[in-house]
Design an enzyme around this catalytic site. Structure first.
Site, PDB file in Angstrom:
ATOM      1  N   THR A 135       6.087 -11.154   4.985  1.00 20.13           N
ATOM      2  CA  THR A 135       7.543 -11.233   5.136  1.00 20.13           C
ATOM      3  C   THR A 135       7.780 -11.492   6.602  1.00 20.13           C
ATOM      4  O   THR A 135       6.933 -11.181   7.425  1.00 20.13           O
ATOM      5  CB  THR A 135       8.173  -9.863   4.781  1.00 20.13           C
ATOM      6  N   ASP A 143      12.252  -4.950  -1.034  1.00 15.05           N
ATOM      7  CA  ASP A 143      13.197  -4.336  -0.098  1.00 15.05           C
ATOM      8  C   ASP A 143      13.947  -5.361   0.742  1.00 15.05           C
ATOM      9  O   ASP A 143      15.060  -5.097   1.219  1.00 15.05           O
ATOM     10  CB  ASP A 143      12.452  -3.360   0.829  1.00 15.05           C
ATOM     11  N   THR A 146       8.581  -4.607   6.783  1.00 14.47           N
ATOM     12  CA  THR A 146       7.665  -5.379   5.947  1.00 14.47           C
ATOM     13  C   THR A 146       6.705  -4.377   5.304  1.00 14.47           C
ATOM     14  O   THR A 146       6.600  -3.244   5.753  1.00 14.47           O
ATOM     15  CB  THR A 146       6.861  -6.431   6.751  1.00 14.47           C
ATOM     16  N   GLY A 147       6.005  -4.845   4.287  1.00 15.18           N
ATOM     17  CA  GLY A 147       5.074  -3.951   3.600  1.00 15.18           C
ATOM     18  C   GLY A 147       5.566  -3.634   2.205  1.00 15.18           C
ATOM     19  O   GLY A 147       6.412  -4.355   1.658  1.00 15.18           O
ATOM     20  N   GLY A 180       7.563  -2.910  -0.542  1.00 18.17           N
ATOM     21  CA  GLY A 180       9.017  -2.824  -0.657  1.00 18.17           C
ATOM     22  C   GLY A 180       9.495  -1.657  -1.483  1.00 18.17           C
ATOM     23  O   GLY A 180      10.529  -1.043  -1.169  1.00 18.17           O
TER      24      GLY A 180
END
Ligand code: ASP
Length: 366
Positions: free
Chosen positions: A216, A247, A267-268, A270
């Protein structure tokens, strides 16, 4: 009958009063005190955002708006066919269709716009911008979002590149050894090997489930005047169930901006960020007086607390995935943090862009 136009006419007057009223509201305890014109413009972004932060700062230094700066910045990555986590070339869902999510917020006007599950448009952040500027809504999804985008002049294109399609074809073949799709090994030498086979592996801890790539871009900025904006844009979790929303397009989760306080994005994984209202939490912690990096770490501790599922925890009970936050406050202080060590984020100040190490809760390999 009062029409919307009449209402807007009368409320424009009321708006002036409201603005005066707001000006007299005392800042919350610990909220950063800002002396206008004393802020050095700063942009922060996820690690893939070096060019984005450079562009955002350039736009703002040339007198442009903070939101135009960050959107122009992330557009570079959205249009890049070689970034497989965002826009054009992003990895598709389990049907092989690229579905994009994006949100943005404009601090000075308190505006927000977002799109989710948007197909066929290379720059979902620009569609989110149109949602904010040209509609009374905040979030459009799926077919409706695409129809709106087309009405605004965006072009529908095939977002799969040769590379992302081949990665999906191989993933489909590896899903089961009981179907009729062949992996490269099963087909002998008939299929040329993927050139980028090794770049499958975002590390286990960076992926949603230890197998699938994530990615992202989030970019946030504060201007000389202390004005803030932010944007997050993604193709989301690779091979996701069609219709899955992460997210990134959720205001308060993958992004939040409050012009009195700061801007934050994530980021990561969600799902973990949505459940903890991640970016909004970071902003509230900064409003209470925390420095950006401490606010990011505290919000990550909440992610750890919320991770109760055994399938999402390592043998020590820690999350087996990563979440990253990137934040800047109204004073121009900034920070980035992740659950796991080894993450980096991009920063641009005074025209110079660089990577910095993110703070973290847990050391990899520990
Ligand atoms: N947060 C994004 C999502 O869950 C993915 C990512 O940042 O890598 O869709």
């Amino acid at each position: 009958m009062t029409t919307r136009r009449d209402f807007l006419k009368t409320s424009a007057g009321a708006g002036v009063g409201a603005a005066v009223g707001l000006g007299s509201v005392k800042p919350l305890r610990g909220a950063p005190a800002v002396h206008r014109s004393m802020v050095t413009p700063v942009a922060v972004a996820s690690g893939n955002g070096l060019e984005a932060v450079t562009t955002a700062i350039r736009v703002v230094n040339e007198g442009g708006d903070t939101l135009d700066g960050v959107v122009e910045g992330v557009n570079i990555v959205e249009r890049d066919p070689n970034d497989s986590s965002v826009g054009f070339g992003g990895l598709p869902n389990l049907d092989g269709v690229v579905q994009l999510d994006s949100s943005l917020m404009h601090g000075p006007s308190r505006g927000a716009g977002a799109v989710a599950c948007l197909e066929g448009i290379k720059t979902p952040s620009r569609v989110a911008l149109d949602v904010m500027r040209y509609t009374d809504h905040v979030l459009l999804v799926g077919k409706g979002a695409q129809r709106f985008a087309v009405s605004m002049g965006h072009q529908v294109e095939d977002l799969l590149t040769e590379r992302s399609r081949r990665r999906w074809i191989e993933w489909r073949a590896r899903m089961s050894d009981r179907d009729d799709y062949l992996t490269p090994e099963e087909s002998g030498n008939r299929v040329p090997p993927f050139e980028d086979a090794e770049d499958y592996g975002t590390s286990l801890l960076d992926s949603h489930d230890g197998v699938r790539p994530l990615g992202t871009i989030n970019c946030n900025i504060v201007s000389r005047d202390g004005d803030l904006s932010g944007v997050t844009t993604t193709s989301g979790l690779a091979w996701k169930i069609p219709g899955r929303v992460g997210d990134s397009p959720i205001v308060g989760a993958g992004l939040y901006v409050d012009n009195d306080v700061g801007a934050c994005g994530s980021t990561g994984r969600g799902e973990a960020v949505i459940k903890t209202c991640g970016s909004h939490s970071v902003i509230e912690l900064m409003r209470a007086g925390m420095a950006p990096v401490d606010a990011c770490l505290e919000a990550l501790r909440r992610v750890v607390t919320f991770t109760t599922e055994a399938r999402l925890r390592d043998p020590e009970g820690r999350p087996n995935f990563n979440v990253n936050y990137y934040a800047v406050n109204k004073n121009g202080e900034y920070g980035g943090a992740a659950i796991w060590s080894g993450a980096r984020f991009a920063v641009c100040m005074d025209g110079e862009a660089r990577h910095e190490d993110s703070a973290y809760l847990f050391e990899r390999g520990s």
